[in-house]
Design a protein around this motif. Structure first.
Motif, PDB file in Angstrom:
ATOM      1  N   ASN A   1      29.520  83.200  27.948  1.00 53.03           N
ATOM      2  CA  ASN A   1      29.132  82.455  26.012  1.00 53.03           C
ATOM      3  C   ASN A   1      30.127  83.134  24.687  1.00 53.03           C
TER       4      ASN A   1
ATOM      5  N   GLY B   1      29.871  81.146  22.944  1.00 56.42           N
ATOM      6  CA  GLY B   1      29.173  80.636  21.229  1.00 56.42           C
ATOM      7  C   GLY B   1      29.159  79.451  21.075  1.00 56.42           C
ATOM      8  N   LYS B   2      28.288  78.278  20.486  1.00 52.89           N
ATOM      9  CA  LYS B   2      28.768  76.974  20.339  1.00 52.89           C
ATOM     10  C   LYS B   2      30.253  76.243  19.291  1.00 52.89           C
TER      11      LYS B   2
ATOM     12  N   ALA C   1      32.654  76.948  21.873  1.00 52.55           N
ATOM     13  CA  ALA C   1      32.742  75.828  23.050  1.00 52.55           C
ATOM     14  C   ALA C   1      33.046  74.753  22.513  1.00 52.55           C
TER      15      ALA C   1
ATOM     16  N   GLU D   1      13.717  75.987  24.948  1.00 56.39           N
ATOM     17  CA  GLU D   1      14.442  76.516  23.129  1.00 56.39           C
ATOM     18  C   GLU D   1      15.281  76.634  22.319  1.00 56.39           C
ATOM     19  N   SER D   2      15.501  76.567  21.305  1.00 61.68           N
ATOM     20  CA  SER D   2      16.689  76.118  20.374  1.00 61.68           C
ATOM     21  C   SER D   2      17.198  78.016  21.249  1.00 61.68           C
ATOM     22  N   LYS D   3      18.747  78.053  21.447  1.00 67.75           N
ATOM     23  CA  LYS D   3      19.358  79.089  21.545  1.00 67.75           C
ATOM     24  C   LYS D   3      19.911  79.752  20.315  1.00 67.75           C
ATOM     25  N   TRP D   4      19.251  79.763  19.070  1.00 60.79           N
ATOM     26  CA  TRP D   4      19.708  80.436  18.252  1.00 60.79           C
ATOM     27  C   TRP D   4      18.251  81.832  17.910  1.00 60.79           C
TER      28      TRP D   4
ATOM     29  N   GLN E   1      18.828  66.345  20.439  1.00 61.17           N
ATOM     30  CA  GLN E   1      17.965  66.417  18.692  1.00 61.17           C
ATOM     31  C   GLN E   1      19.478  65.821  17.660  1.00 61.17           C
TER      32      GLN E   1
ATOM     33  N   ARG F   1      13.035  69.495  19.444  1.00 61.11           N
ATOM     34  CA  ARG F   1      13.766  70.756  20.563  1.00 61.11           C
ATOM     35  C   ARG F   1      12.882  69.321  22.000  1.00 61.11           C
TER      36      ARG F   1
ATOM     37  N   LYS G   1      22.090  85.557  15.781  1.00 62.58           N
ATOM     38  CA  LYS G   1      23.307  84.596  16.017  1.00 62.58           C
ATOM     39  C   LYS G   1      23.233  84.217  14.784  1.00 62.58           C
TER      40      LYS G   1
ATOM     41  N   ASP H   1      25.010  67.316  19.716  1.00 59.18           N
ATOM     42  CA  ASP H   1      24.541  68.297  20.695  1.00 59.18           C
ATOM     43  C   ASP H   1      23.879  67.906  22.636  1.00 59.18           C
TER      44      ASP H   1
ATOM     45  N   ASP I   1      20.822  68.253  23.810  1.00 61.96           N
ATOM     46  CA  ASP I   1      18.948  68.226  24.082  1.00 61.96           C
ATOM     47  C   ASP I   1      18.978  67.201  23.342  1.00 61.96           C
TER      48      ASP I   1
ATOM     49  N   GLU J   1      20.822  74.457  30.613  1.00 57.79           N
ATOM     50  CA  GLU J   1      19.757  73.689  30.250  1.00 57.79           C
ATOM     51  C   GLU J   1      19.889  72.468  31.700  1.00 57.79           C
TER      52      GLU J   1
ATOM     53  N   PRO K   1      28.405  70.710  23.706  1.00 62.45           N
ATOM     54  CA  PRO K   1      28.107  71.836  24.265  1.00 62.45           C
ATOM     55  C   PRO K   1      27.454  71.789  25.322  1.00 62.45           C
ATOM     56  N   VAL K   2      27.040  72.980  26.044  1.00 59.70           N
ATOM     57  CA  VAL K   2      26.051  72.814  26.846  1.00 59.70           C
ATOM     58  C   VAL K   2      25.670  74.483  27.124  1.00 59.70           C
TER      59      VAL K   2
HETATM   60  N1  UDP Z   1      25.294  75.940  22.319  1.00 65.08           N
HETATM   61  C1  UDP Z   1      25.879  76.123  22.705  1.00 65.08           C
HETATM   62  N2  UDP Z   1      26.424  77.849  23.173  1.00 65.08           N
HETATM   63  C2  UDP Z   1      24.985  78.891  22.656  1.00 65.08           C
HETATM   64  C3  UDP Z   1      23.719  78.063  22.319  1.00 65.08           C
HETATM   65  C4  UDP Z   1      24.027  76.933  21.894  1.00 65.08           C
HETATM   66  O1  UDP Z   1      26.970  75.757  23.522  1.00 65.08           O
HETATM   67  O2  UDP Z   1      25.482  79.875  22.746  1.00 65.08           O
HETATM   68  C5  UDP Z   1      24.780  74.529  22.110  1.00 65.08           C
HETATM   69  C6  UDP Z   1      22.898  73.852  23.669  1.00 65.08           C
HETATM   70  O3  UDP Z   1      23.340  73.988  24.971  1.00 65.08           O
HETATM   71  C7  UDP Z   1      23.307  72.763  22.384  1.00 65.08           C
HETATM   72  C8  UDP Z   1      23.489  73.126  21.210  1.00 65.08           C
HETATM   73  O4  UDP Z   1      24.835  74.065  21.343  1.00 65.08           O
HETATM   74  O5  UDP Z   1      23.889  71.787  23.187  1.00 65.08           O
HETATM   75  C9  UDP Z   1      23.078  73.383  19.760  1.00 65.08           C
HETATM   76  O6  UDP Z   1      21.949  74.698  20.959  1.00 65.08           O
HETATM   77  P1  UDP Z   1      20.453  74.360  19.796  1.00 65.08           P
HETATM   78  O7  UDP Z   1      19.751  73.302  20.734  1.00 65.08           O
HETATM   79  O8  UDP Z   1      20.110  75.530  20.849  1.00 65.08           O
HETATM   80  O9  UDP Z   1      20.365  74.754  18.171  1.00 65.08           O
HETATM   81  P2  UDP Z   1      19.457  74.169  17.923  1.00 65.08           P
HETATM   82  O10 UDP Z   1      19.618  72.716  17.623  1.00 65.08           O
HETATM   83  O11 UDP Z   1      18.456  75.485  17.168  1.00 65.08           O
HETATM   84  O12 UDP Z   1      20.709  74.312  15.946  1.00 65.08           O
END
Ligand code: UDP
Ligand code: MG
Length: 314
Positions: free
Chosen positions: A72, A74-75, A78, A205-208, A99, A201, A212, A95, A97, A15, A11-12
């Protein structure tokens, strides 16, 4: 080359600046497995030019499929979109990113192919340098959740390899509000976990947001546990017991002729019972809202566009 197919679902969301490079890196590790692959990229309604980059990716590499959700969702949604489009014999979810270390892909595939595991779970070893709110939030979230739901998913991540059979089982779960980690634990199957350390990351930035995360927590608890509803019953019983004792005492005082001099007890009781009732109604309301949402049977996501690479695999 072997004839099984590996699907990688990513999911993206917003980015754009680094996604091209990241997918290139991930692809290199997939190539190391020597297995046939498809990469499904889901643009979760990004507001930047992520979709254009995904189209470019589909033009540059073979085996890339990209979906664009209409907004959008949400993850979780997606991920659903990606998993439903997956046609591989195994499916890796990760993910975008980096990570979730792509270095582990060959090992995951090996565990699946050679050792016959049906679920290979990436487990977070440690989380360096997160801010305090996230740290406390995450540990509170997972300890509450594992108490309430009976799953120990504290270190669980969404980084997983699932066999086709597991995916089939997952598809048969019809709920609209999904909590992927919980669902993939619930289905069972022969599983193994490999630890990975989450790096910070690399970009962006984290998308959370905290909000959320809170929504995810409520969703996770109400999806996997009806304990809060039973707590209401237990609380009711405790209050019943309390009021019985108090009632007996009040009557006793009355009969002895020692009347109350104030309303203290009344006020306290009103406050306590009032708040207990309101909390209970709130909990019940949350579940009813969930039932309402499930009953509506709306799609989990809406796909607006699709592209697929037409480059033959070499
Ligand atoms: N993501 C998404 N929809 C959202 C938020 C995040 O598809 O509404 C994706 C994001 O692009 C990434 C993955 O979910 O590939 C994890 O997101 P993020 O790195 O922001 O979260 P964290 O690593 O902080 O848990
Ligand atoms: Mg991340």
């Amino acid at each position: 080359m072997s004839d099984s197919l590996l699907t990688v679902v990513i999911p993206v969301y917003n980015e754009e600046p680094w996604i091209f490079e990241n997918i290139g890196i991930i692809r290199n590790y997939i190539l190391k497995t020597g297995i046939r692959y498809e990469v499904i990229l889901i643009d979760d309604g990004s507001t930047d030019n992520t979709w254009q980059v995904l189209q470019k990716l589909a033009e540059s590499y073979p085996g890339i499929k990209a979906l664009r959700l209409s907004r959008n969702f949400g993850k979780e949604a997606a991920l659903c979109a990606g998993l439903e489009a997956a046609s591989g014999d195994a499916c890796i979810i990760m993910d975008s990113d980096l990570q979730h270390p792509p270095e582990l892909i060959p090992e995951m595939v090996r565990l699946w192919k050679e050792d016959g595991y049906e679920v290979v779970e990436g487990v977070k070893a440690l989380r360096p340098q997160e801010n305090l709110v996230n740290k406390v939030g995450a540990s509170l979230f997972y300890s509450i959740l594992s108490k309430f739901s009976g799953f120990d998913i504290k270190q669980a991540s969404d980084f997983k390899l699932l066999d086709k059979k597991v995916l089939q089982a997952w598809r048969s779960m019809n709920e609209r509000n999904t909590f992927f980690r919980g669902m993939s634990a619930w289905v069972g199957f022969k599983r193994v976990s490999i630890p990975f350390s989450t790096k910070n990351r690399a970009f962006g930035e984290s998308k959370w947001s905290l909000f959320k995360l809170f929504k995810l927590a409520i969703n996770a608890i109400t999806s996997f546990s009806s304990l809060p509803l039973q707590i209401v019953t237990i609380m009711g019983l405790i209050f019943l017991l309390g009021s019985l004792i108090l009632g007996v005492q009040t009557l006793y005082m009355k009969l002895r002729g020692i009347a109350y001099s104030g309303f203290t007890t009344v006020i306290l009781l009103l406050l306590v019972i009032g708040s207990a009732l309101m909390i209970s109604l709130g909990i019940i309301g949350t579940y009813i809202a969930k039932i309402y949402e499930e009953v509506k049977g709306r799609p989990r996501y809406i796909v607006a566009e699709r592209v697929e690479s037409r480059i033959p695999e070499s």
